[in-house]
Design an enzyme around this catalytic site. Structure first.
Site, PDB file in Angstrom:
ATOM      1  N   LEU A  16       0.935  -1.129   0.007  1.00 48.76           N
ATOM      2  CA  LEU A  16      -0.161  -0.184   0.174  1.00 48.76           C
ATOM      3  C   LEU A  16       0.957   1.110  -0.006  1.00 48.76           C
ATOM      4  CD1 LEU A  16      -2.861  -0.886   2.619  1.00 48.76           C
ATOM      5  CD2 LEU A  16      -2.395  -1.475   0.213  1.00 48.76           C
ATOM      6  N   TYR A  57      -9.697  -3.777  12.778  1.00 50.35           N
ATOM      7  CA  TYR A  57      -9.724  -4.329  14.021  1.00 50.35           C
ATOM      8  C   TYR A  57      -8.995  -3.659  15.201  1.00 50.35           C
ATOM      9  CZ  TYR A  57      -5.100  -6.287  12.856  1.00 50.35           C
ATOM     10  OH  TYR A  57      -3.670  -6.564  12.466  1.00 50.35           O
TER      11      TYR A  57
HETATM   12  C1  LIG Z   1      -8.294 -14.015   8.066  1.00 56.77           C
HETATM   13  C2  LIG Z   1      -7.401 -14.076   7.054  1.00 56.77           C
HETATM   14  C3  LIG Z   1      -6.607 -12.916   6.930  1.00 56.77           C
HETATM   15  C4  LIG Z   1      -5.651 -12.740   5.629  1.00 56.77           C
HETATM   16  C5  LIG Z   1      -5.367 -11.201   5.465  1.00 56.77           C
HETATM   17  C6  LIG Z   1      -5.989 -10.302   6.076  1.00 56.77           C
HETATM   18  C7  LIG Z   1      -5.803  -9.037   5.677  1.00 56.77           C
HETATM   19  C8  LIG Z   1      -6.139  -7.901   6.765  1.00 56.77           C
HETATM   20  C9  LIG Z   1      -5.147  -7.330   7.402  1.00 56.77           C
HETATM   21  C10 LIG Z   1      -5.290  -6.679   8.457  1.00 56.77           C
HETATM   22  C11 LIG Z   1      -4.295  -5.861   8.923  1.00 56.77           C
HETATM   23  C12 LIG Z   1      -2.964  -5.699   8.565  1.00 56.77           C
HETATM   24  C13 LIG Z   1      -1.885  -5.124   9.190  1.00 56.77           C
HETATM   25  C14 LIG Z   1      -0.381  -5.611   9.038  1.00 56.77           C
HETATM   26  O1  LIG Z   1       0.231  -4.859   9.673  1.00 56.77           O
HETATM   27  S1  LIG Z   1      -0.243  -6.310   7.377  1.00 56.77           S
HETATM   28  C15 LIG Z   1       1.449  -5.895   7.123  1.00 56.77           C
HETATM   29  C16 LIG Z   1       2.303  -6.895   7.600  1.00 56.77           C
HETATM   30  N1  LIG Z   1       3.650  -6.701   7.153  1.00 56.77           N
HETATM   31  C17 LIG Z   1       4.757  -6.980   7.612  1.00 56.77           C
HETATM   32  O2  LIG Z   1       4.751  -7.570   8.738  1.00 56.77           O
HETATM   33  C18 LIG Z   1       5.871  -6.530   7.133  1.00 56.77           C
HETATM   34  C19 LIG Z   1       7.336  -6.466   8.166  1.00 56.77           C
HETATM   35  N2  LIG Z   1       7.504  -7.730   8.812  1.00 56.77           N
HETATM   36  C20 LIG Z   1       8.598  -8.352   9.324  1.00 56.77           C
HETATM   37  O3  LIG Z   1       9.618  -7.785   9.128  1.00 56.77           O
HETATM   38  C21 LIG Z   1       8.629  -9.480  10.052  1.00 56.77           C
HETATM   39  O4  LIG Z   1       7.416 -10.314   9.726  1.00 56.77           O
HETATM   40  C22 LIG Z   1       8.385  -9.200  11.600  1.00 56.77           C
HETATM   41  C23 LIG Z   1       8.429 -10.535  12.569  1.00 56.77           C
HETATM   42  C24 LIG Z   1       7.097  -8.140  11.984  1.00 56.77           C
HETATM   43  C25 LIG Z   1       9.720  -8.388  12.202  1.00 56.77           C
HETATM   44  O5  LIG Z   1      10.691  -8.806  11.806  1.00 56.77           O
HETATM   45  P1  LIG Z   1      12.122  -8.743  12.820  1.00 56.77           P
HETATM   46  O6  LIG Z   1      12.338  -7.723  13.121  1.00 56.77           O
HETATM   47  O7  LIG Z   1      13.335  -9.308  11.881  1.00 56.77           O
HETATM   48  O8  LIG Z   1      11.868 -10.040  13.868  1.00 56.77           O
HETATM   49  P2  LIG Z   1      12.046 -11.239  14.048  1.00 56.77           P
HETATM   50  O9  LIG Z   1      11.989 -12.312  13.008  1.00 56.77           O
HETATM   51  O10 LIG Z   1      13.482 -11.264  14.850  1.00 56.77           O
HETATM   52  O11 LIG Z   1      11.072 -11.654  15.202  1.00 56.77           O
HETATM   53  C26 LIG Z   1      10.852 -10.969  16.332  1.00 56.77           C
HETATM   54  C27 LIG Z   1      10.385 -11.558  17.409  1.00 56.77           C
HETATM   55  O12 LIG Z   1       8.985 -12.100  16.998  1.00 56.77           O
HETATM   56  C28 LIG Z   1       8.934 -13.446  16.932  1.00 56.77           C
HETATM   57  N3  LIG Z   1       8.009 -13.878  15.944  1.00 56.77           N
HETATM   58  C29 LIG Z   1       8.307 -13.630  14.664  1.00 56.77           C
HETATM   59  N4  LIG Z   1       7.361 -14.188  13.892  1.00 56.77           N
HETATM   60  C30 LIG Z   1       6.553 -15.276  14.642  1.00 56.77           C
HETATM   61  C31 LIG Z   1       5.277 -15.879  14.543  1.00 56.77           C
HETATM   62  N5  LIG Z   1       4.912 -16.103  13.250  1.00 56.77           N
HETATM   63  N6  LIG Z   1       4.665 -16.252  15.469  1.00 56.77           N
HETATM   64  C32 LIG Z   1       5.145 -16.139  16.648  1.00 56.77           C
HETATM   65  N7  LIG Z   1       6.202 -15.360  17.067  1.00 56.77           N
HETATM   66  C33 LIG Z   1       6.870 -14.878  15.974  1.00 56.77           C
HETATM   67  C34 LIG Z   1      10.145 -14.137  16.784  1.00 56.77           C
HETATM   68  O13 LIG Z   1      10.437 -15.136  17.361  1.00 56.77           O
HETATM   69  C35 LIG Z   1      10.933 -12.762  17.895  1.00 56.77           C
HETATM   70  O14 LIG Z   1      10.873 -13.365  19.242  1.00 56.77           O
HETATM   71  P3  LIG Z   1      11.882 -13.975  19.971  1.00 56.77           P
HETATM   72  O15 LIG Z   1      13.161 -13.123  19.866  1.00 56.77           O
HETATM   73  O16 LIG Z   1      11.207 -14.327  21.335  1.00 56.77           O
HETATM   74  O17 LIG Z   1      12.092 -15.306  19.309  1.00 56.77           O
HETATM   75  N1  LIG Z   2      -2.801  -5.436   3.285  1.00 55.49           N
HETATM   76  C1  LIG Z   2      -4.058  -5.470   4.174  1.00 55.49           C
HETATM   77  O1  LIG Z   2      -4.703  -6.244   3.985  1.00 55.49           O
HETATM   78  C2  LIG Z   2      -3.943  -4.292   5.073  1.00 55.49           C
HETATM   79  C3  LIG Z   2      -2.852  -3.683   5.546  1.00 55.49           C
HETATM   80  N2  LIG Z   2      -2.820  -2.492   6.547  1.00 55.49           N
HETATM   81  C4  LIG Z   2      -2.007  -1.671   6.876  1.00 55.49           C
HETATM   82  O2  LIG Z   2      -1.406  -1.011   5.650  1.00 55.49           O
HETATM   83  C5  LIG Z   2      -0.012  -0.686   5.690  1.00 55.49           C
HETATM   84  C6  LIG Z   2       0.839  -1.459   4.476  1.00 55.49           C
HETATM   85  O3  LIG Z   2       0.793  -2.694   4.767  1.00 55.49           O
HETATM   86  P1  LIG Z   2       0.926  -3.785   3.336  1.00 55.49           P
HETATM   87  O4  LIG Z   2       1.393  -2.851   2.134  1.00 55.49           O
HETATM   88  O5  LIG Z   2      -0.244  -4.703   3.241  1.00 55.49           O
HETATM   89  O6  LIG Z   2       2.112  -4.519   4.000  1.00 55.49           O
HETATM   90  P2  LIG Z   2       3.697  -4.337   3.800  1.00 55.49           P
HETATM   91  O7  LIG Z   2       4.395  -5.695   4.389  1.00 55.49           O
HETATM   92  O8  LIG Z   2       3.994  -4.600   2.329  1.00 55.49           O
HETATM   93  O9  LIG Z   2       4.144  -3.136   4.077  1.00 55.49           O
HETATM   94  C7  LIG Z   2       4.791  -2.932   5.470  1.00 55.49           C
HETATM   95  C8  LIG Z   2       5.932  -1.901   5.205  1.00 55.49           C
HETATM   96  O10 LIG Z   2       6.602  -1.638   6.569  1.00 55.49           O
HETATM   97  C9  LIG Z   2       7.999  -1.465   6.208  1.00 55.49           C
HETATM   98  N3  LIG Z   2       8.494  -1.871   7.705  1.00 55.49           N
HETATM   99  C10 LIG Z   2       8.304  -3.032   8.515  1.00 55.49           C
HETATM  100  N4  LIG Z   2       8.846  -2.839   9.425  1.00 55.49           N
HETATM  101  C11 LIG Z   2      10.017  -1.674   9.628  1.00 55.49           C
HETATM  102  C12 LIG Z   2      10.565  -0.781  10.369  1.00 55.49           C
HETATM  103  N5  LIG Z   2      11.176  -1.672  11.504  1.00 55.49           N
HETATM  104  N6  LIG Z   2      11.078   0.285  10.048  1.00 55.49           N
HETATM  105  C13 LIG Z   2      10.618   0.875   8.871  1.00 55.49           C
HETATM  106  N7  LIG Z   2       9.781   0.394   7.979  1.00 55.49           N
HETATM  107  C14 LIG Z   2       9.360  -1.106   8.252  1.00 55.49           C
HETATM  108  C15 LIG Z   2       8.138  -2.804   5.393  1.00 55.49           C
HETATM  109  O11 LIG Z   2       9.577  -2.412   4.501  1.00 55.49           O
HETATM  110  P3  LIG Z   2      10.775  -2.990   5.113  1.00 55.49           P
HETATM  111  O12 LIG Z   2      10.781  -4.632   5.224  1.00 55.49           O
HETATM  112  O13 LIG Z   2      11.915  -2.550   3.931  1.00 55.49           O
HETATM  113  O14 LIG Z   2      11.132  -2.324   6.363  1.00 55.49           O
HETATM  114  C16 LIG Z   2       7.169  -2.440   4.406  1.00 55.49           C
HETATM  115  O15 LIG Z   2       7.432  -1.834   3.282  1.00 55.49           O
HETATM  116  C17 LIG Z   2       0.213  -1.442   7.257  1.00 55.49           C
HETATM  117  O16 LIG Z   2       0.215  -0.196   7.966  1.00 55.49           O
HETATM  118  C18 LIG Z   2      -0.646  -2.515   7.514  1.00 55.49           C
HETATM  119  O17 LIG Z   2      -0.976  -2.549   8.792  1.00 55.49           O
HETATM  120  C19 LIG Z   2      -4.137  -2.582   7.193  1.00 55.49           C
HETATM  121  C20 LIG Z   2      -5.148  -3.293   6.948  1.00 55.49           C
HETATM  122  C21 LIG Z   2      -5.191  -4.405   5.788  1.00 55.49           C
END
Ligand SMILES: CCCCCCCCC/C=C\C=C\C(=O)SCCNC(=O)CCNC(=O)[C@H](O)C(C)(C)COP(=O)(O)OP(=O)(O)OC[C@H]1O[C@@H](n2cnc3c(N)ncnc32)[C@H](O)[C@@H]1OP(=O)(O)O
Ligand SMILES: NC(=O)C1=CN([C@@H]2O[C@H](COP(=O)(O)OP(=O)(O)OC[C@H]3O[C@@H](n4cnc5c(N)ncnc54)[C@H](OP(=O)(O)O)[C@@H]3O)[C@@H](O)[C@H]2O)C=CC1
Length: 378
Positions: A114, A242
Site C-alpha cells: 500500500l 480491528y
Molecule cells: C483471516 C485471513 C487474513 C488474511 C489477510 C487479512 C488482511 C487484513 C489485514 C489487516 C491488517 C494488517 C496489518 C498489517 O500490518 S499487514 C503488514 C504486514 N507486513 C509486515 O509484517 C512486514 C514486516 N514484517 C517483518 O519484518 C517481520 O514479519 C516481523 C516479525 C514483524 C519483524 O521482523 P524482525 O524484526 O526481523 O523480527 P524477528 O523475525 O527477529 O522476530 C521478532 C520476534 O517475533 C517472534 N516472531 C516472529 N514471527 C512469529 C510468528 N509467526 N509467531 C510467533 N512469534 C513470531 C520471533 O520469534 C521473535 O521473538 P523471539 O526473539 O522471542 O524469538
Molecule cells: N494489506 C492489508 O490487507 C492491510 C494492510 N494494513 C496496513 O497497511 C499498511 C501497509 O501494509 P501492506 O502494504 O499490506 O504490507 P507490507 O508488508 O508491504 O508493508 C509494510 C511496510 O513496512 C515496512 N516496515 C516494516 N518494519 C519496519 C521498520 N521496523 N522500519 C521501517 N519500515 C518498516 C516494510 O518495509 P521493510 O521490510 O523494508 O522495512 C514494508 O514496506 C500497514 O500499516 C498495514 O498494517 C491494514 C489493513 C489491511
C-alpha cells in the site's frame, strides 16, 4: 489407544509423509507431471500444511489432490463473490493532475504494498517523495521505477522506525534532500498471526515497536521540526478495522494500531494550532505480499474472509491510494481527527448480530415468517 484412520485422515498423513520425503530431495510423479523437490524443502512443508488447513476448512475435490502438493497451487487466490461485479474497483487516480505540485511527501514503508501505491499516486500528481524503511534495495528499486514512470523524484532512505536515533538521522537526510514534508504517511507496520499464548515478550515488543513506537517516533520528531519551522502539514496513519474492535490472534497489532489511533486523534486536537492535521485510514483486507504471507500463509482463510465482505471482493491498493491522496490533499483541509474505514463493509458485516441470516433461503424465510405470524396474540 484408539487410532481413527479414516479415509480423510489417512490422506492427510500421506501428504505430510510425502512432503517430508520431498523435503529431503525426492521426486514425486503425479499423473503426467513430475514435481522436482523445491530447492528449499521448507516450501513443501508449507504446501503440505496449507493442504491440511484447506482440507479441514474447505474440503478439496478429488481432482485437486494432485495439485495440492505443489506450493503454488496451495496459494491460489480465492474468487470474488458474484455481487462484486456491481462494485468493480476503479484504479484510476482520482484527483486532478498537479494536485501535489511543489509538495514533498514522506511515506514510511513506501517501498512495498500500500505504501508503494500511495507513493506512486503522490508522485504521479506532482509530489517529490521520500520513502523510508529497513530494506534499502527494495526502496531503491521502487524509487527508480516510480521516478521513471512519473518524472518526479522519489528518494529512498533506509530507516528502522523502531530506533529513534535512526528516525532522526533519516529526517536529517530528508531535510537535506527535499526540506520538511507537506504530507506524511505513517504506513510501515509489522504483523503475524499467532495464538497469544505462543507470543514471546520479544514477539510482542517487535510489533508494538514497529507499529506504535515507530509511528510515534516519526510523528513526534517530524512534528517538532515542522513546529520549529512554522510549517503546516498533513499526517495520515494507516491502521486497520480491528484497531476498533480488537482481534484475537493479532493481539500485538490490534493493541498497537489502537494506540496509533489514540495518538493521531490526540495530536489532531493538540497540534491543529500549529497547522498540522492528523487523520486515519482503516483498510479492510487487500492482497499484498507483506500482509497475506504473514496473516494467511496457507491461503485457507481468504475464501471465508471474502464471504463476509458485503461488496464481495478484496480491496485494491489503488482504492487506498485514492482515499489517502484525498485526505492528504488541499481538498481536505477541513478534515482532521477523522477515522475513515475502507473495507467493502466487512466491519459492519462482522459486527451485526443477525447478519448470518443472509444464508437463509427464500423458502426458509417464508417458513420463518409464518412461524412468527402464528405467535400473534400469544
Ligand atoms: C483471516 C485471513 C487474513 C488474511 C489477510 C487479512 C488482511 C487484513 C489485514 C489487516 C491488517 C494488517 C496489518 C498489517 O500490518 S499487514 C503488514 C504486514 N507486513 C509486515 O509484517 C512486514 C514486516 N514484517 C517483518 O519484518 C517481520 O514479519 C516481523 C516479525 C514483524 C519483524 O521482523 P524482525 O524484526 O526481523 O523480527 P524477528 O523475525 O527477529 O522476530 C521478532 C520476534 O517475533 C517472534 N516472531 C516472529 N514471527 C512469529 C510468528 N509467526 N509467531 C510467533 N512469534 C513470531 C520471533 O520469534 C521473535 O521473538 P523471539 O526473539 O522471542 O524469538
Ligand atoms: N494489506 C492489508 O490487507 C492491510 C494492510 N494494513 C496496513 O497497511 C499498511 C501497509 O501494509 P501492506 O502494504 O499490506 O504490507 P507490507 O508488508 O508491504 O508493508 C509494510 C511496510 O513496512 C515496512 N516496515 C516494516 N518494519 C519496519 C521498520 N521496523 N522500519 C521501517 N519500515 C518498516 C516494510 O518495509 P521493510 O521490510 O523494508 O522495512 C514494508 O514496506 C500497514 O500499516 C498495514 O498494517 C491494514 C489493513 C489491511
Amino acid at each position: 489407544m484408539n487410532f481413527d484412520l479414516s479415509h480423510e485422515k489417512l490422506f492427510t498423513y500421506l501428504l505430510i509423509l510425502c512432503s517430508i520425503i520431498i523435503s529431503f530431495g525426492g521426486v514425486v510423479r503425479t499423473h503426467k507431471t513430475t514435481y522436482r523437490a523445491c530447492a528449499v524443502g521448507r516450501l513443501n512443508m508449507a504446501a503440505a500444511a496449507a493442504v491440511v488447513f484447506r482440507r479441514n476448512l474447505f474440503p478439496l475435490k478429488l481432482g485437486q489432490k494432485a495439485c495440492a502438493l505443489h506450493s503454488s497451487c496451495a496459494l491460489r487466490d480465492a474468487d470474488p463473490l458474484p455481487q462484486a461485479s456491481f462494485f468493480p474497483p476503479n484504479d484510476a487516480t482520482m484527483l486532478p493532475p498537479g494536485s501535489f505540485s511543489d509538495k514533498v511527501a514522506f511515506v514510511t514503508g513506501g517501498g512495498t504494498g500500500l505504501g508503494r501505491a500511495m507513493t506512486q499516486g503522490l508522485s504521479q500528481l506532482g509530489a517529490t517523495c521520500v520513502i523510508a524503511s529497513r530494506k534499502l534495495e527494495v526502496l531503491q528499486k521502487t524509487a527508480e521505477e516510480i521516478t521513471a514512470q512519473t518524472g518526479n523524484k522519489v528518494f529512498p532512505v533506509a530507516c528502522d522506525v523502531r530506533d529513534p536515533a535512526a528516525v532522526a538521522q533519516c529526517l536529517d537526510q530528508m531535510e537535506k534532500l527535499t526540506g520538511l514534508p507537506d504530507v506524511v504517511i505513517n504506513n510501515a507496520a509489522g504483523n503475524f498471526v499467532s495464538p497469544s499464548e505462543k507470543l514471546s515478550p520479544n514477539g510482542w515488543k517487535t510489533i508494538v515497536d514497529i507499529v506504535l513506537n515507530g509511528t510515534a517516533f516519526v510523528t513526534l520528531e517530524l512534528g517538532k521540526r515542522l513546529i520549529r519551522q512554522d510549517k503546516g502539514a498533513s499526517f495520515l496513519a494507516i491502521t486497520t478495522i480491528y484497531a476498533e474492535s480488537g482481534s484475537g490472534f493479532v493481539v500485538p497489532s490490534a493493541s498497537a494500531k489502537a494506540g496509533v489511533e489514540a495518538l493521531y486523534k490526540s495530536l489532531a486536537a493538540e497540534w491543529g494550532r500549529y497547522g498540522l492535521r492528523f487523520n486515519i485510514i482503516q483498510p479492510g483486507p487487500i492482497r499484498t505480499k507483506g500482509a497475506f504471507s504473514r496473516l494467511d500463509p496457507t491461503g485457507a482463510f481468504e475464501k471465508s474472509m471474502i464471504g463476509r465482505i458485503p461488496v464481495g471482493r478484496l480491496g485494491t491498493p489503488n482504492e487506498i491510494k485514492n482515499l489517502a491522496l484525498y485526505m492528504s490533499s488541499h481538498y481536505a483541509t477541513w478534515m482532521s481527527g477523522a477515522v475513515v474505514r475502507l473495507d467493502g463493509g466487512e466491519y459492519v458485516s462482522m459486527a451485526g448480530e443477525f447478519n448470518d441470516l443472509r444464508k437463509v433461503s427464500k423458502q426458509q424465510w417464508d417458513l420463518i415468517e409464518a412461524m412468527i405470524r402464528q405467535t400473534k396474540g400469544s
